[in-house]
Design an enzyme around this catalytic site. Structure first.
Site, PDB file in Angstrom:
ATOM      1  N   SER A 117     -50.844  25.249 -25.375  1.00 33.14           N
ATOM      2  CA  SER A 117     -49.978  24.438 -26.218  1.00 33.14           C
ATOM      3  C   SER A 117     -49.440  23.285 -25.388  1.00 33.14           C
ATOM      4  O   SER A 117     -49.215  23.413 -24.196  1.00 33.14           O
ATOM      5  CB  SER A 117     -48.887  25.336 -26.765  1.00 33.14           C
ATOM      6  OG  SER A 117     -47.660  24.747 -26.679  1.00 33.14           O
ATOM      7  N   CYS A 118     -49.336  22.142 -26.018  1.00 33.56           N
ATOM      8  CA  CYS A 118     -48.955  20.946 -25.262  1.00 33.56           C
ATOM      9  C   CYS A 118     -47.495  20.994 -24.860  1.00 33.56           C
ATOM     10  O   CYS A 118     -46.709  21.677 -25.471  1.00 33.56           O
ATOM     11  CB  CYS A 118     -49.190  19.700 -26.095  1.00 33.56           C
ATOM     12  SG  CYS A 118     -50.829  19.644 -26.749  1.00 33.56           S
ATOM     13  N   VAL A 119     -47.165  20.226 -23.834  1.00 26.64           N
ATOM     14  CA  VAL A 119     -45.786  20.232 -23.349  1.00 26.64           C
ATOM     15  C   VAL A 119     -44.886  19.307 -24.135  1.00 26.64           C
ATOM     16  O   VAL A 119     -45.356  18.366 -24.711  1.00 26.64           O
ATOM     17  CB  VAL A 119     -45.717  19.824 -21.872  1.00 26.64           C
ATOM     18  CG1 VAL A 119     -45.483  21.049 -21.037  1.00 26.64           C
ATOM     19  CG2 VAL A 119     -46.969  19.140 -21.417  1.00 26.64           C
TER      20      VAL A 119
END
Ligand code: FAD
Lengths: 419, 104
Positions: free
Chosen positions: B102-104
């Site tokens: 999951s992206c930051v």
């Protein structure tokens, strides 16, 4: 005379202008900065506007006060970058040639990317707080709030300041209590992620906090459309969450100008070397702040740390040396949790946020991943630091661009891999 | 680390069932992984799996939804029809690549 051009006079562009004007002799280098905005906004302040904690004056200053001396500032849109010819084209046909280009055009919320979002209800019962206008309109809407279903929502990742929607929940909870409306309001947090935050330790702690504050969470929700008639958001797998007031974070897209220039990915972010901040396509184009595709948070603190690295690397580049300075992904964010308290996160590409003290081991004085009054004062002090320390490119005491492991409670198995 | 037999091939997976060694992947393994998810692979599925494979080899990461749409020309609606509940995670698993971070 050589030309260095900075596109975007937001957080990152302004810090770079401050640093470089001190390093590059005026007799050798013209530094031009281009931005279409008439004002520079302290964007973290948008979070506080809906609750009347900050006014428009707290967050907004005219560009002429924030652009550093010795910079040739152009108030205009950028049409596109002609990277093959090393020039920037403006809408009036002017071509600005450059030797070195820095892209700092950030990201912006793009509600038109979601079907039905910009409908008759937009800025009435469908709101956002990622723009000045949005935060102001939401403040107006909350004044007439009588209770009901308040849905706080993220459309898709990544977004700048990924903790801001959580902070909005916490502040709304506290504000509603004060207004005597908390028992009449259901707060629902809807996220495309599988938990409260992107990193596991923080996600667990923040998830617990949502629970304590009676904020329910709908996770793994990928929005397909807003159904304004039903007043509901609908996911691709036809789940529905109805709202009386929707506060959403639209997809965060890079500038259209990047797309027109053929320099971006599917979100108009510029593919960038995550350590040197050089663009992958052109050696004399560098990228900083939200405009990059680097896998760290899109945050003002990141722009500040990146600026130290990028300044050194631009000096290396100009001298024909290897780009020796390396960015480690360091991010540092306060999370406002309501009632005058806040959390603090400090992390980088390799180290997820953990508990501990900051910036000094054991002494602190600030607590990592723990709630405290001092963290909140830190967050509020950030506004002053932003205008007076960050933008002028002055160093922040004790906090360097390389994340420190001191004071962090890192699980032993992670320490080994990090060493 | 669990090892299991898929389509007659022993493969190593992590606790969530993602392959840890892509060299153990082949089309029969893909079909078996899909069957575990209750999916029978069709040409439509293969268009997605092939795109993930090509994109991973180019970028070193499983493409996100927007990249599937824009670069792979695969609409989100189709992805949900082909791989119900979490299409990216499922398609990544069947194509033998890691779970997308999951992206930051
Ligand atoms: C609600 C909210 C809360 C936040 N809270 C925090 C926080 O607590 N801590 C933190 O560290 N960060 C926070 N941030 C994030 C932080 O504000 C951004 O990460 C930071 O401002 C990024 O700087 P930037 O220079 O990359 O982009 P920006 O500051 O957004 O600047 C981009 C500039 O480029 C200009 N521009 C774009 N396209 C063009 C064009 N075609 N022509 C001319 N000019 C153009 C724009 O006008 C703008 O001035 C928050 C953001 C929001 C929205």
């Amino acid at each position: 005379m050589k030309n260095l051009i900075i596109l975007g006079a937001g957080t990152a562009g302004t810090i770079m202008a401050s640093h470089l004007r001190k390093k590059l002799a005026k007799s050798d280098w013209t530094i031009t900065m281009v931005d279409r905005a008439t004002h520079h906004d302290y964007q973290p302040g948008y979070l506080f506007m809906p609750f009347g904690i900050y006014s428009a004056d707290d967050v907004r200053r005219p560009m002429k006060r924030t652009v550093p001396h010795g910079i040739d500032f152009r108030e205009t849109d950028v049409d596109r970058i002609d990277a093959e010819a090393n020039r920037v084209l403006l809408p009036d046909g002017t071509a600005l040639p450059y030797d070195v280009l820095i892209i700092a055009t950030g990201v912006h919320p793009a509600p038109d990317q979601v079907e039905g979002m910009v409908n008759g209800d937009w800025r009435k019962n469908v709101h956002e707080f990622y723009t000045f206008e949005g935060a102001q309109a939401l403040a107006g809407r909350l004044k007439s709030w009588q209770g009901g279903k308040l849905v706080v929502h993220i459309c898709e990742m990544p977004i700048k300041c990924p903790v801001a929607p959580l902070e909005f929940c916490f502040l709304a909870d506290a504000w509603l209590q004060k207004q005597g409306l908390r028992d009449k309001t259901e707060i629902i947090y809807v996220t495309p992620m599988s938990g409260a935050f992107t990193k596991p330790v923080a996600s667990g702690i923040l998830g617990k906090l949502l629970d304590e504050k009676r904020i329910s969470v709908v996770h793994d929700f990928a929005i397909a459309r807003v159904d304004a008639e039903k007043k509901a958001i609908v996911s691709w797998d036809e789940k529905e969450v109805s709202y009386d007031l929707l506060v959403t974070v639209p997809p965060n897209m890079g500038a259209e100008m990047i797309e027109r220039s053929g320099l971006g990915d599917e979100l108009n972010y510029v593919p960038t070397d995550k350590h040197t901040l050089q663009s992958k396509a052109h050696p004399n184009i560098f990228v900083i702040g939200d405009a990059t595709d680097c896998p760290t948070s899109k945050a003002g603190s990141v722009a500040h740390f990146e600026a130290e690295v990028l300044t050194e690397n631009i000096l290396h580049f100009i001298a024909g040396e290897p780009l020796r300075s390396r960015f480690d992904g360091h991010a540092n964010c306060f999370i406002e949790s309501g009632h005058g308290k806040a959390f603090l996160l400090d992390f980088n590409y390799d180290q997820e946020p953990v508990t501990g003290t900051f910036p000094l081991p054991a002494v602190g004085p600030m607590k990592l991943l723990g709630e405290s009054r001092l963290n909140h004062l830190g967050k509020m002090a950030f506004k002053w630091i932003y205008w007076n320390v960050l933008l002028p490119g002055l160093p922040i005491p004790f906090i360097g661009h390389q994340m420190s492991r001191l004071g962090k409670n890192i699980p032993p198995q992670d320490l080994k891999t990090a060493a | 680390m669990p090892t299991k037999n898929l389509a007659g091939t022993p493969v190593d997976t992590n606790d969530e069932g993602y392959l840890v060694n892509r060299s153990q992947w082949n089309k029969d393994v893909a079909a078996a992984l899909a069957a575990e998810e209750g999916i029978t692979l069709t040409d439509g599925h293969w268009k997605v799996l092939d795109f993930i494979d090509a994109d991973f080899k180019e970028k070193g990461a499983v493409p996100g939804m927007r990249r599937m749409n824009k670069v792979g020309n695969i609409p989100t609606k189709d992805l949900y029809a082909l791989f119900p509940d979490g299409p990216i995670k499922k398609a990544a698993k069947i194509s033998g690549y890691p779970k997308p971070v999951s992206c930051v």
